[in-house]
Design a protein around this motif. Structure first.
Motif, short mmCIF file in Angstrom:
data_model
loop_
_atom_site.label_atom_id
_atom_site.label_comp_id
_atom_site.label_asym_id
_atom_site.label_seq_id
_atom_site.Cartn_x
_atom_site.Cartn_y
_atom_site.Cartn_z
N ILE A 39 0.89 -1.14 0.06
CA ILE A 39 0.10 0.09 -0.08
C ILE A 39 1.00 1.29 0.06
O ILE A 39 0.55 2.17 -0.86
CB ILE A 39 -1.02 0.16 1.11
CG1 ILE A 39 -1.97 -1.20 1.06
CG2 ILE A 39 -1.63 1.45 1.31
CD1 ILE A 39 -2.82 -1.51 2.19
N HIS A 44 -1.45 -2.43 -5.59
CA HIS A 44 -2.52 -3.38 -5.16
C HIS A 44 -2.13 -4.67 -4.81
O HIS A 44 -0.98 -5.38 -5.03
CB HIS A 44 -3.65 -3.62 -6.27
CG HIS A 44 -4.02 -2.17 -6.81
ND1 HIS A 44 -4.88 -1.24 -6.41
CD2 HIS A 44 -3.60 -1.83 -8.08
CE1 HIS A 44 -4.88 -0.36 -7.15
NE2 HIS A 44 -4.25 -0.38 -8.21
N ALA A 59 -7.92 -6.84 5.53
CA ALA A 59 -8.28 -5.79 4.50
C ALA A 59 -9.09 -4.88 5.49
O ALA A 59 -8.90 -3.38 5.30
CB ALA A 59 -9.27 -6.40 3.61
N ALA A 63 -8.11 -0.63 6.27
CA ALA A 63 -8.95 0.46 5.98
C ALA A 63 -9.32 1.33 7.13
O ALA A 63 -9.21 2.39 7.20
CB ALA A 63 -10.31 -0.09 5.49
N LEU A 68 -9.27 5.16 5.55
CA LEU A 68 -9.83 5.18 4.41
C LEU A 68 -11.29 4.77 4.05
O LEU A 68 -11.84 3.98 4.87
CB LEU A 68 -9.14 4.56 3.15
CG LEU A 68 -7.64 4.50 3.16
CD1 LEU A 68 -6.78 3.48 2.27
CD2 LEU A 68 -7.27 5.90 2.63
N PHE A 70 -14.04 2.29 2.54
CA PHE A 70 -14.09 0.90 2.58
C PHE A 70 -15.21 0.36 1.97
O PHE A 70 -16.26 0.85 2.16
CB PHE A 70 -13.90 0.25 3.91
CG PHE A 70 -13.42 -1.22 3.95
CD1 PHE A 70 -12.50 -2.10 3.43
CD2 PHE A 70 -14.79 -2.13 4.15
CE1 PHE A 70 -12.61 -3.28 3.27
CE2 PHE A 70 -14.48 -3.58 4.26
CZ PHE A 70 -13.38 -3.97 3.64
N LEU A 108 -10.36 1.99 -0.16
CA LEU A 108 -9.72 0.48 -0.15
C LEU A 108 -11.02 -0.32 -0.63
O LEU A 108 -11.92 -0.24 0.07
CB LEU A 108 -9.38 0.15 1.04
CG LEU A 108 -8.31 -1.04 1.29
CD1 LEU A 108 -7.17 -0.92 2.29
CD2 LEU A 108 -9.17 -2.33 1.27
N HIS A 148 -6.71 1.78 -3.69
CA HIS A 148 -6.18 0.52 -3.57
C HIS A 148 -7.20 -0.67 -3.50
O HIS A 148 -8.17 -0.73 -2.71
CB HIS A 148 -5.19 0.42 -2.30
CG HIS A 148 -4.07 1.41 -2.20
ND1 HIS A 148 -3.06 1.38 -3.03
CD2 HIS A 148 -4.24 2.58 -1.52
CE1 HIS A 148 -2.10 2.38 -2.63
NE2 HIS A 148 -3.11 3.25 -1.93
N LEU A 150 -7.49 -4.62 -2.41
CA LEU A 150 -7.06 -5.69 -1.68
C LEU A 150 -7.75 -6.96 -2.12
O LEU A 150 -9.09 -6.92 -1.70
CB LEU A 150 -6.85 -5.50 -0.43
CG LEU A 150 -5.97 -4.56 0.44
CD1 LEU A 150 -6.01 -4.67 2.08
CD2 LEU A 150 -4.56 -4.69 0.06
#
Length: 348
Positions: A39, A44, A59, A63, A68, A70, A108, A148, A150
């Motif tokens: 990250i 990614h 994940a 976040a 971020l 999510f 994310l 990003h 995940l």
């Protein structure tokens, strides 16, 4: 106000983020460091392992710790590209078509079980992952920054699944496996569950979207000796000539090694990269970028075993081979390789 971080401040922030994630994810420090490195490097990450080993929890925890937005997309055989990107809907009040954003419009995205949806839907991620935008009916919409992905994939129950094509695998900076916990770690999971008396768990927020962008910018100032960069090139070049491989890594592999090793060095508390940092991220950066010859699968030759043999046979640069230079235009000219430059900062 624009946020700015020094490399030493990013080191501190990275440790705080990992500390918060470890409140939820037990015994996965190594995997968490790799995910965070991916990250921080702006990439990614594909998390591939058996069900129930904490991929989704990790994940969501990242976040929360990174502050971020999510979103989770559960990939199924009937998932359509528009279910990810969004679509135009007719508004009867305004008598106009308006765009309704899909789950891609977040900080994310958890792409859960990405190998369970058809290639057409998988490909909907390609533009978002590479360009940071989506195009719907000829109109382009930029995604928020940072963005990003995940993604998770289960290497079991292959019936009804759609293996990711090499082109999309290559878009993932890293592929990380979590592995089973030790008995002590598993008992700690049970103890924590009994202690909190509820299933849901949350972690504290350490930074936000603007702070993460500042951390990623600070990573660009990490010192990379020329011999370390050449070592990345040699490792990737060896994959193209290895007798057990049908296809070696593209230049994205050497970029992934270099960029992730910079971030990993910061996570480890340094503002310069050593060959050990490259080795630490090599499997995560290269295993999914090489293809083993089909006739060798029965001999238990895997991409991981080939990369391990390449790491063993490719000499790492020594500590006295070259003067330090920086891949980003900074560094300590005249200092011996991997020796801490006078201006470098390290964690105690």
């Amino acid at each position: 106000m624009t946020v700015s971080y020094s490399v030493s401040q990013v080191c501190d922030q990275a440790q705080r983020i990992l500390g918060e994630v470890e409140r939820a994810v037990v015994g996965k420090r190594r995997a968490a460091e790799l995910v965070l490195s991916g990250i921080l490097a702006g990439g990614h990450v594909l998390m591939e392992d058996y069900p129930g080993l904490g991929k989704t929890l990790a994940a969501r925890s990242f976040a929360q710790a990174l502050g971020l937005g999510f979103a989770r997309a559960q990939f199924t055989p009937d998932l359509l590209p528009s279910d990810l990107t969004g679509s135009f809907l007719y508004d009867q009040r305004s008598h106009e078509f308006t765009f309704r954003q899909g789950p891609l419009f977040t900080g994310l995205l958890l792409a859960d079980e990405i190998n369970r949806t058809p290639p057409k839907t998988q490909s909907a991620l390609l533009e978002a992952m590479q360009e940071g935008q989506v195009t719907v009916e000829g109109e382009t919409f930029p995604l928020p920054r940072p963005f990003h992905v995940l993604a998770t994939a289960n290497p079991v129950e292959y019936e009804g699944t759609y293996p990711l094509p090499e082109a999309q695998l290559d878009r993932f900076l890293l592929r990380v496996s979590f592995g089973y916990p030790t008995p002590q770690e598993e008992w700690e999971v049970l103890q924590r569950r009994m202690g909190r008396r509820q299933e849901a768990q949350t972690v504290g927020q350490v930074t936000d979207a603007e702070g993460l962008l500042a951390m990623q910018q600070a990573i660009e100032g990490v010192t990379v000796d020329e011999t370390v960069g050449q070592y990345c090139v040699k490792l990737v070049d060896a994959t193209r000539r290895h007798q057990h491989l049908l296809m070696g890594s593209s230049p994205r592999g050497s970029l992934a090694l270099l960029l992730t090793a910079r971030a990993y060095a910061v996570v480890q508390g340094r503002d310069y990269v050593t060959p050990e940092d490259v080795k630490a991220v090599a499997h995560a950066a290269l295993d999914h970028r090489v293809t083993v010859r089909p006739e060798l699968w029965m001999n238990e030759v895997t991409s991981s075993s080939v990369v391990e043999s390449i790491l063993s046979s490719t000499p790492a640069p020594g500590a006295t081979t070259a003067s330090a230079t920086s891949g980003s235009g900074t560094g300590a000219a005249g200092a011996s390789a991997f020796e801490r430059p006078a201006s470098a900062s390290t964690r105690p």
